[in-house]
Design a protein around this motif. Structure first.
Motif, PDB file in Angstrom:
ATOM      1  N   MET A   1      -0.693  10.325  12.317  1.00  0.00           N
ATOM      2  CA  MET A   1      -0.883  10.691  10.938  1.00  0.00           C
ATOM      3  C   MET A   1      -0.135   9.690  10.070  1.00  0.00           C
ATOM      4  N   GLN A   2      -0.737   9.379   8.924  1.00  0.00           N
ATOM      5  CA  GLN A   2      -0.142   8.426   8.008  1.00  0.00           C
ATOM      6  C   GLN A   2       0.631   9.130   6.893  1.00  0.00           C
ATOM      7  N   VAL A   3       1.531   8.374   6.285  1.00  0.00           N
ATOM      8  CA  VAL A   3       2.350   8.900   5.190  1.00  0.00           C
ATOM      9  C   VAL A   3       1.466   9.457   4.083  1.00  0.00           C
ATOM     10  N   ARG A   4       0.359   8.772   3.765  1.00  0.00           N
ATOM     11  CA  ARG A   4      -0.521   9.241   2.677  1.00  0.00           C
ATOM     12  C   ARG A   4      -1.037  10.655   2.930  1.00  0.00           C
ATOM     13  N   ASP A   5      -1.109  11.069   4.193  1.00  0.00           N
ATOM     14  CA  ASP A   5      -1.605  12.397   4.541  1.00  0.00           C
ATOM     15  C   ASP A   5      -0.525  13.470   4.430  1.00  0.00           C
ATOM     16  N   ALA A   6       0.731  13.060   4.404  1.00  0.00           N
ATOM     17  CA  ALA A   6       1.841  14.019   4.419  1.00  0.00           C
ATOM     18  C   ALA A   6       2.651  14.035   3.125  1.00  0.00           C
ATOM     19  N   MET A   7       2.568  12.976   2.341  1.00  0.00           N
ATOM     20  CA  MET A   7       3.422  12.851   1.150  1.00  0.00           C
ATOM     21  C   MET A   7       2.996  13.805   0.043  1.00  0.00           C
ATOM     22  N   SER A   8       3.907  14.014  -0.870  1.00  0.00           N
ATOM     23  CA  SER A   8       3.609  14.735  -2.105  1.00  0.00           C
ATOM     24  C   SER A   8       3.189  13.692  -3.127  1.00  0.00           C
ATOM     25  N   GLY A  80       5.212   2.686   2.813  1.00  0.00           N
ATOM     26  CA  GLY A  80       3.836   2.403   2.412  1.00  0.00           C
ATOM     27  C   GLY A  80       2.958   3.574   2.809  1.00  0.00           C
ATOM     28  N   PRO A  81       1.879   3.812   2.080  1.00  0.00           N
ATOM     29  CA  PRO A  81       1.007   4.942   2.417  1.00  0.00           C
ATOM     30  C   PRO A  81       0.374   4.814   3.794  1.00  0.00           C
ATOM     31  N   GLU A  82       0.293   3.594   4.312  1.00  0.00           N
ATOM     32  CA  GLU A  82      -0.315   3.380   5.625  1.00  0.00           C
ATOM     33  C   GLU A  82       0.685   3.515   6.768  1.00  0.00           C
ATOM     34  N   TRP A  83       1.971   3.653   6.449  1.00  0.00           N
ATOM     35  CA  TRP A  83       2.953   3.889   7.510  1.00  0.00           C
ATOM     36  C   TRP A  83       2.577   5.154   8.265  1.00  0.00           C
ATOM     37  N   ALA A  91      12.750   5.614   9.548  1.00  0.00           N
ATOM     38  CA  ALA A  91      13.445   4.977   8.418  1.00  0.00           C
ATOM     39  C   ALA A  91      14.453   5.939   7.812  1.00  0.00           C
ATOM     40  N   MET A  92      14.088   7.218   7.693  1.00  0.00           N
ATOM     41  CA  MET A  92      15.014   8.216   7.155  1.00  0.00           C
ATOM     42  C   MET A  92      16.216   8.390   8.080  1.00  0.00           C
ATOM     43  N   ALA A  93      15.960   8.449   9.374  1.00  0.00           N
ATOM     44  CA  ALA A  93      17.056   8.613  10.336  1.00  0.00           C
ATOM     45  C   ALA A  93      17.998   7.408  10.297  1.00  0.00           C
ATOM     46  N   ARG A  98      16.853  11.712   3.081  1.00  0.00           N
ATOM     47  CA  ARG A  98      15.802  12.712   3.322  1.00  0.00           C
ATOM     48  C   ARG A  98      14.548  12.507   2.497  1.00  0.00           C
ATOM     49  N   HIS A  99      14.499  11.444   1.705  1.00  0.00           N
ATOM     50  CA  HIS A  99      13.330  11.182   0.858  1.00  0.00           C
ATOM     51  C   HIS A  99      13.003   9.696   0.881  1.00  0.00           C
ATOM     52  N   LEU A 100      11.722   9.388   0.895  1.00  0.00           N
ATOM     53  CA  LEU A 100      11.262   8.010   0.738  1.00  0.00           C
ATOM     54  C   LEU A 100      10.261   7.972  -0.404  1.00  0.00           C
ATOM     55  N   VAL A 101      10.442   7.031  -1.307  1.00  0.00           N
ATOM     56  CA  VAL A 101       9.442   6.790  -2.333  1.00  0.00           C
ATOM     57  C   VAL A 101       8.314   6.001  -1.676  1.00  0.00           C
ATOM     58  N   VAL A 102       7.089   6.423  -1.927  1.00  0.00           N
ATOM     59  CA  VAL A 102       5.918   5.757  -1.346  1.00  0.00           C
ATOM     60  C   VAL A 102       5.306   4.867  -2.425  1.00  0.00           C
ATOM     61  N   LEU A 103       5.255   3.566  -2.130  1.00  0.00           N
ATOM     62  CA  LEU A 103       4.659   2.606  -3.051  1.00  0.00           C
ATOM     63  C   LEU A 103       3.333   2.116  -2.486  1.00  0.00           C
ATOM     64  N   ASP A 104       2.343   2.070  -3.351  1.00  0.00           N
ATOM     65  CA  ASP A 104       1.050   1.464  -3.030  1.00  0.00           C
ATOM     66  C   ASP A 104       0.956   0.251  -3.935  1.00  0.00           C
ATOM     67  N   GLY A 105       1.246  -0.910  -3.386  1.00  0.00           N
ATOM     68  CA  GLY A 105       1.420  -2.098  -4.214  1.00  0.00           C
ATOM     69  C   GLY A 105       2.721  -1.950  -4.972  1.00  0.00           C
ATOM     70  N   GLN A 106       2.662  -2.000  -6.295  1.00  0.00           N
ATOM     71  CA  GLN A 106       3.849  -1.814  -7.131  1.00  0.00           C
ATOM     72  C   GLN A 106       3.880  -0.431  -7.774  1.00  0.00           C
ATOM     73  N   GLU A 107       2.907   0.402  -7.474  1.00  0.00           N
ATOM     74  CA  GLU A 107       2.794   1.723  -8.096  1.00  0.00           C
ATOM     75  C   GLU A 107       3.352   2.821  -7.198  1.00  0.00           C
TER      76      GLU A 107
END
Length: 130
Positions: A1-8, A80-83, A91-93, A98-107
């Motif tokens: 599963m990718q980050v894009r599927d789990a992120m808020s 990245g959303p594809e991670w 990366a969190m460990a 406990r939080h990662l900001v997800v960037l898609d390009g610069q957004e």
């Protein structure tokens, strides 16, 4: 599963001039443990977490005076959303957060938290058990 599927993807954004109390109230109202901080006068994105608020209050600082810009993390590890979710968890460990900001390009595309990772893991375990 990718980050894009789990992120808020609904991200709470605050400015560096919000007080700690304002940020805490918004985080509490949304039921989230972090807020992305965007400073229009600087490059990059910061993150304010409940831990940052707790440290400031524990140090005796006035949460009605102190600004988020003085108490946030600018040295953010971005996903990245594809991670994969496993890469985000690793990366969190490694970083001890406990939080990662997800960037898609610069957004900013979203935020993934330990809670999100636990949710998708437990869902996958339930599916595997059936």
């Amino acid at each position: 599963m990718q980050v894009r599927d789990a992120m808020s993807s609904q991200v709470l954004v605050v400015g560096p001039e919000h007080t700690l109390r304002q940020a805490a109230r918004m985080m509490s109202a949304r039921g989230v443990g972090s807020a992305v901080v965007i400073d229009p006068d600087s490059e990059g994105v910061g993150i304010m977490t409940e831990r940052d608020v707790l440290k400031a209050i524990g140090a005796g600082l006035d949460c009605d005076v102190e600004r988020t810009g003085a108490h946030l993390t600018w040295d953010v590890v971005y996903a990245g959303p594809e991670w994969t979710v496993a890469e985000a968890a690793a990366a969190m460990a490694r970083g001890g957060f406990r939080h990662l900001v997800v960037l898609d390009g610069q957004e900013v595309a979203g935020v993934i938290s330990v809670r999100d990772i636990m949710r998708v893991w437990s869902e996958s375990q339930a599916v595997a058990a059936t």
